[in-house]
Motif scaffolding. Structure first.
Motif, PDB file in Angstrom:
ATOM      1  N   SER A   1       0.826  -1.205   0.000  1.00 39.69           N
ATOM      2  CA  SER A   1       0.000   0.000   0.000  1.00 39.69           C
ATOM      3  C   SER A   1       0.856   1.250   0.000  1.00 39.69           C
ATOM      4  CB  SER A   1      -0.928   0.010   1.221  1.00 39.69           C
ATOM      5  OG  SER A   1      -1.843  -1.053   1.156  1.00 39.69           O
ATOM      6  N   PHE A   2       1.932   1.258   0.802  1.00 43.44           N
ATOM      7  CA  PHE A   2       2.781   2.432   0.890  1.00 43.44           C
ATOM      8  C   PHE A   2       3.482   2.710  -0.442  1.00 43.44           C
ATOM      9  CE2 PHE A   2       3.443   2.153   5.765  1.00 43.44           C
ATOM     10  CZ  PHE A   2       2.163   2.643   5.939  1.00 43.44           C
ATOM     11  N   ILE A   3       3.765   1.642  -1.187  1.00 47.14           N
ATOM     12  CA  ILE A   3       4.379   1.827  -2.497  1.00 47.14           C
ATOM     13  C   ILE A   3       3.393   2.519  -3.444  1.00 47.14           C
ATOM     14  CG2 ILE A   3       5.226   0.616  -4.540  1.00 47.14           C
ATOM     15  CD1 ILE A   3       6.359  -1.501  -2.620  1.00 47.14           C
ATOM     16  N   SER A   4       2.107   2.186  -3.318  1.00 48.43           N
ATOM     17  CA  SER A   4       1.098   2.725  -4.220  1.00 48.43           C
ATOM     18  C   SER A   4       0.591   4.095  -3.796  1.00 48.43           C
ATOM     19  CB  SER A   4      -0.099   1.758  -4.291  1.00 48.43           C
ATOM     20  OG  SER A   4       0.330   0.497  -4.746  1.00 48.43           O
ATOM     21  N   PHE A   5       0.530   4.338  -2.485  1.00 49.18           N
ATOM     22  CA  PHE A   5      -0.042   5.573  -1.967  1.00 49.18           C
ATOM     23  C   PHE A   5       1.033   6.309  -1.177  1.00 49.18           C
ATOM     24  CE2 PHE A   5      -3.383   2.422  -2.379  1.00 49.18           C
ATOM     25  CZ  PHE A   5      -4.386   3.112  -3.033  1.00 49.18           C
ATOM     26  N   SER A   6       1.949   6.970  -1.884  1.00 46.90           N
ATOM     27  CA  SER A   6       3.123   7.530  -1.234  1.00 46.90           C
ATOM     28  C   SER A   6       2.838   8.791  -0.439  1.00 46.90           C
ATOM     29  CB  SER A   6       4.221   7.815  -2.261  1.00 46.90           C
ATOM     30  OG  SER A   6       3.732   8.711  -3.249  1.00 46.90           O
ATOM     31  N   GLN A   7       1.801   9.552  -0.822  1.00 44.99           N
ATOM     32  CA  GLN A   7       1.543  10.810  -0.139  1.00 44.99           C
ATOM     33  C   GLN A   7       0.052  11.053   0.044  1.00 44.99           C
ATOM     34  OE1 GLN A   7       3.561  14.094  -2.048  1.00 44.99           O
ATOM     35  NE2 GLN A   7       5.377  13.784  -0.816  1.00 44.99           N
ATOM     36  N   ASP A   8      -0.611  10.191   0.774  1.00 48.16           N
ATOM     37  CA  ASP A   8      -2.001  10.423   1.125  1.00 48.16           C
ATOM     38  C   ASP A   8      -2.152  10.297   2.636  1.00 48.16           C
ATOM     39  OD1 ASP A   8      -3.161  11.094  -1.257  1.00 48.16           O
ATOM     40  OD2 ASP A   8      -3.624   9.034  -1.828  1.00 48.16           O
TER      41      ASP A   8
ATOM     42  N   ALA B   1       1.098  27.477  12.966  1.00 47.62           N
ATOM     43  CA  ALA B   1       0.481  26.150  13.049  1.00 47.62           C
ATOM     44  C   ALA B   1       0.618  25.397  11.736  1.00 47.62           C
ATOM     45  CB  ALA B   1      -0.991  26.285  13.437  1.00 47.62           C
ATOM     46  N   LEU B   2       0.365  26.082  10.629  1.00 50.66           N
ATOM     47  CA  LEU B   2       0.452  25.437   9.315  1.00 50.66           C
ATOM     48  C   LEU B   2       1.893  25.066   8.972  1.00 50.66           C
ATOM     49  CD1 LEU B   2      -2.099  27.724   7.462  1.00 50.66           C
ATOM     50  CD2 LEU B   2      -2.349  25.253   7.803  1.00 50.66           C
ATOM     51  N   LYS B   3       2.832  25.923   9.319  1.00 50.78           N
ATOM     52  CA  LYS B   3       4.241  25.609   9.065  1.00 50.78           C
ATOM     53  C   LYS B   3       4.692  24.402   9.879  1.00 50.78           C
ATOM     54  CE  LYS B   3       6.037  30.075   7.526  1.00 50.78           C
ATOM     55  NZ  LYS B   3       6.923  31.231   7.833  1.00 50.78           N
ATOM     56  N   MET B   4       4.262  24.339  11.139  1.00 52.26           N
ATOM     57  CA  MET B   4       4.632  23.175  11.953  1.00 52.26           C
ATOM     58  C   MET B   4       3.965  21.920  11.392  1.00 52.26           C
ATOM     59  SD  MET B   4       6.511  22.199  14.475  1.00 52.26           S
ATOM     60  CE  MET B   4       6.772  20.442  14.222  1.00 52.26           C
ATOM     61  N   GLY B   5       2.720  22.033  10.938  1.00 46.86           N
ATOM     62  CA  GLY B   5       2.052  20.893  10.310  1.00 46.86           C
ATOM     63  C   GLY B   5       2.777  20.434   9.062  1.00 46.86           C
ATOM     64  N   ALA B   6       3.263  21.383   8.283  1.00 43.75           N
ATOM     65  CA  ALA B   6       4.035  21.043   7.081  1.00 43.75           C
ATOM     66  C   ALA B   6       5.323  20.324   7.458  1.00 43.75           C
ATOM     67  CB  ALA B   6       4.331  22.306   6.281  1.00 43.75           C
ATOM     68  N   ASN B   7       5.956  20.769   8.533  1.00 37.38           N
ATOM     69  CA  ASN B   7       7.156  20.084   9.012  1.00 37.38           C
ATOM     70  C   ASN B   7       6.864  18.632   9.364  1.00 37.38           C
ATOM     71  OD1 ASN B   7       8.751  22.369   8.797  1.00 37.38           O
ATOM     72  ND2 ASN B   7       9.508  22.275  10.885  1.00 37.38           N
ATOM     73  N   ILE B   8       5.764  18.423  10.071  1.00 34.26           N
ATOM     74  CA  ILE B   8       5.400  17.062  10.476  1.00 34.26           C
ATOM     75  C   ILE B   8       5.158  16.196   9.242  1.00 34.26           C
ATOM     76  CG2 ILE B   8       3.665  15.652  11.674  1.00 34.26           C
ATOM     77  CD1 ILE B   8       3.190  18.121  13.518  1.00 34.26           C
ATOM     78  N   MET B   9       4.427  16.751   8.290  1.00 33.13           N
ATOM     79  CA  MET B   9       4.123  16.014   7.076  1.00 33.13           C
ATOM     80  C   MET B   9       5.408  15.670   6.313  1.00 33.13           C
ATOM     81  SD  MET B   9       0.941  15.272   5.980  1.00 33.13           S
ATOM     82  CE  MET B   9      -0.123  16.691   6.195  1.00 33.13           C
ATOM     83  N   LYS B  10       6.249  16.655   6.120  1.00 35.79           N
ATOM     84  CA  LYS B  10       7.492  16.440   5.377  1.00 35.79           C
ATOM     85  C   LYS B  10       8.383  15.427   6.078  1.00 35.79           C
ATOM     86  CE  LYS B  10      11.445  19.076   3.490  1.00 35.79           C
ATOM     87  NZ  LYS B  10      11.303  18.599   2.108  1.00 35.79           N
ATOM     88  N   TYR B  11       8.493  15.550   7.384  1.00 38.82           N
ATOM     89  CA  TYR B  11       9.335  14.615   8.143  1.00 38.82           C
ATOM     90  C   TYR B  11       8.792  13.179   8.009  1.00 38.82           C
ATOM     91  CZ  TYR B  11      11.986  12.526  11.940  1.00 38.82           C
ATOM     92  OH  TYR B  11      12.827  11.714  12.668  1.00 38.82           O
ATOM     93  N   ALA B  12       7.488  13.038   8.146  1.00 41.24           N
ATOM     94  CA  ALA B  12       6.889  11.698   8.080  1.00 41.24           C
ATOM     95  C   ALA B  12       7.078  11.064   6.719  1.00 41.24           C
ATOM     96  CB  ALA B  12       5.402  11.788   8.410  1.00 41.24           C
ATOM     97  N   PHE B  13       6.946  11.837   5.651  1.00 39.65           N
ATOM     98  CA  PHE B  13       7.068  11.285   4.307  1.00 39.65           C
ATOM     99  C   PHE B  13       8.527  10.965   3.935  1.00 39.65           C
ATOM    100  CE2 PHE B  13       2.972  13.616   2.934  1.00 39.65           C
ATOM    101  CZ  PHE B  13       2.208  12.499   3.248  1.00 39.65           C
ATOM    102  N   GLU B  14       9.471  11.648   4.560  1.00 40.49           N
ATOM    103  CA  GLU B  14      10.867  11.482   4.167  1.00 40.49           C
ATOM    104  C   GLU B  14      11.684  10.597   5.102  1.00 40.49           C
ATOM    105  OE1 GLU B  14      12.473  15.401   3.677  1.00 40.49           O
ATOM    106  OE2 GLU B  14      11.281  15.799   1.867  1.00 40.49           O
ATOM    107  N   ASN B  15      11.110  10.147   6.201  1.00 39.75           N
ATOM    108  CA  ASN B  15      11.867   9.340   7.164  1.00 39.75           C
ATOM    109  C   ASN B  15      11.194   7.997   7.406  1.00 39.75           C
ATOM    110  OD1 ASN B  15      14.114  11.187   8.525  1.00 39.75           O
ATOM    111  ND2 ASN B  15      12.338  12.465   8.059  1.00 39.75           N
TER     112      ASN B  15
END
Length: 216
Positions: free
Chosen positions: A16-23, A202-216
């Motif tokens: 699933s992670f291979i197919s849905f990389s950023q949802d 708040a939005l910048k911190m949320g973006a950080n969380i999202m970026k960190y999760a997708f890249e690590n």
């Protein structure tokens, strides 16, 4: 049978992670807590991320139940609420398999959730504790810099904001944000009437969380 079920979950998760990389999806849970709080938050965060950090997330976040195999379709889950949380044994096993297989869960306390979720997380990881992340952790230094760590968005009890994590094999698999209430800052401007600079934090911190999760 339990081993077979776990193995199936791990394989399904990987495919699933291979197919849905950023949802991403909002996590539904039992216990009576309002898992549906902040209804405009995720769509606004997604729009911000897609515009500012080059993500390609589906603009309409989905909802998934914690005990469902559907969680394995999403590399990022968000959970919030004010009150009670309950995980059955099946829920806890499903969530544990998801997290150790590469998934990421962000839990944002919307005020009052903390005593319930900390107890239920012991069902998911009986041998792990929530540990506070230092202000120099990578999650505060990805797309945007937060040298003092988690920003304060809403006052609530006036305590300092704290970010706690659970790690599996040195990977941060779960983030619990407390006394910050990022989700309120992600909501439409007229919901809480937060100043523009507070919503931006708040939005910048949320973006950080999202970026960190997708890249690590």
């Amino acid at each position: 049978m339990k081993i077979t079920s776990t193995l199936f979950s791990l394989i399904f998760c990987l495919l699933s992670f291979i197919s849905f990389s950023q949802d991403i999806a909002l996590l539904k849970y039992k216990g009576g807590g309002d898992w549906y709080a902040n209804p405009t938050a995720l769509k606004n965060l997604i729009a911000y991320c897609n515009s500012n950090i080059n993500t390609k997330i589906d603009p309409k976040p989905q909802e998934v139940e914690v005990g469902s195999q559907d969680i394995f379709q999403y590399p990022f889950l968000h959970m919030t609420g004010h009150g009670n949380v309950f995980f059955s044994e099946t829920d806890a096993e499903n969530l544990r398999n998801y997290l150790i297989s590469g998934g990421f869960l962000h839990i944002d306390d919307n005020y009052g959730m903390e005593p319930y979720i900390t107890k239920e997380l012991k069902k998911v990881f009986p041998d792990k504790d929530l540990n506070e992340l230092p202000s120099n952790h990578g999650i505060f230094n990805t797309a945007y810099k937060f040298p003092e760590g988690l920003p304060k968005i809403h006052e609530h009890d006036g305590k300092r904001p704290q970010a706690f994590g659970i790690f599996h094999e040195d990977r941060l698999v779960l983030l619990f944000t407390l006394e910050s209430d990022l989700g309120d800052g992600w909501e439409d401007p007229d919901v809480h009437n937060d100043p523009a600079d507070v919503r931006e934090k708040a939005l910048k911190m949320g973006a950080n969380i999202m970026k960190y999760a997708f890249e690590n």
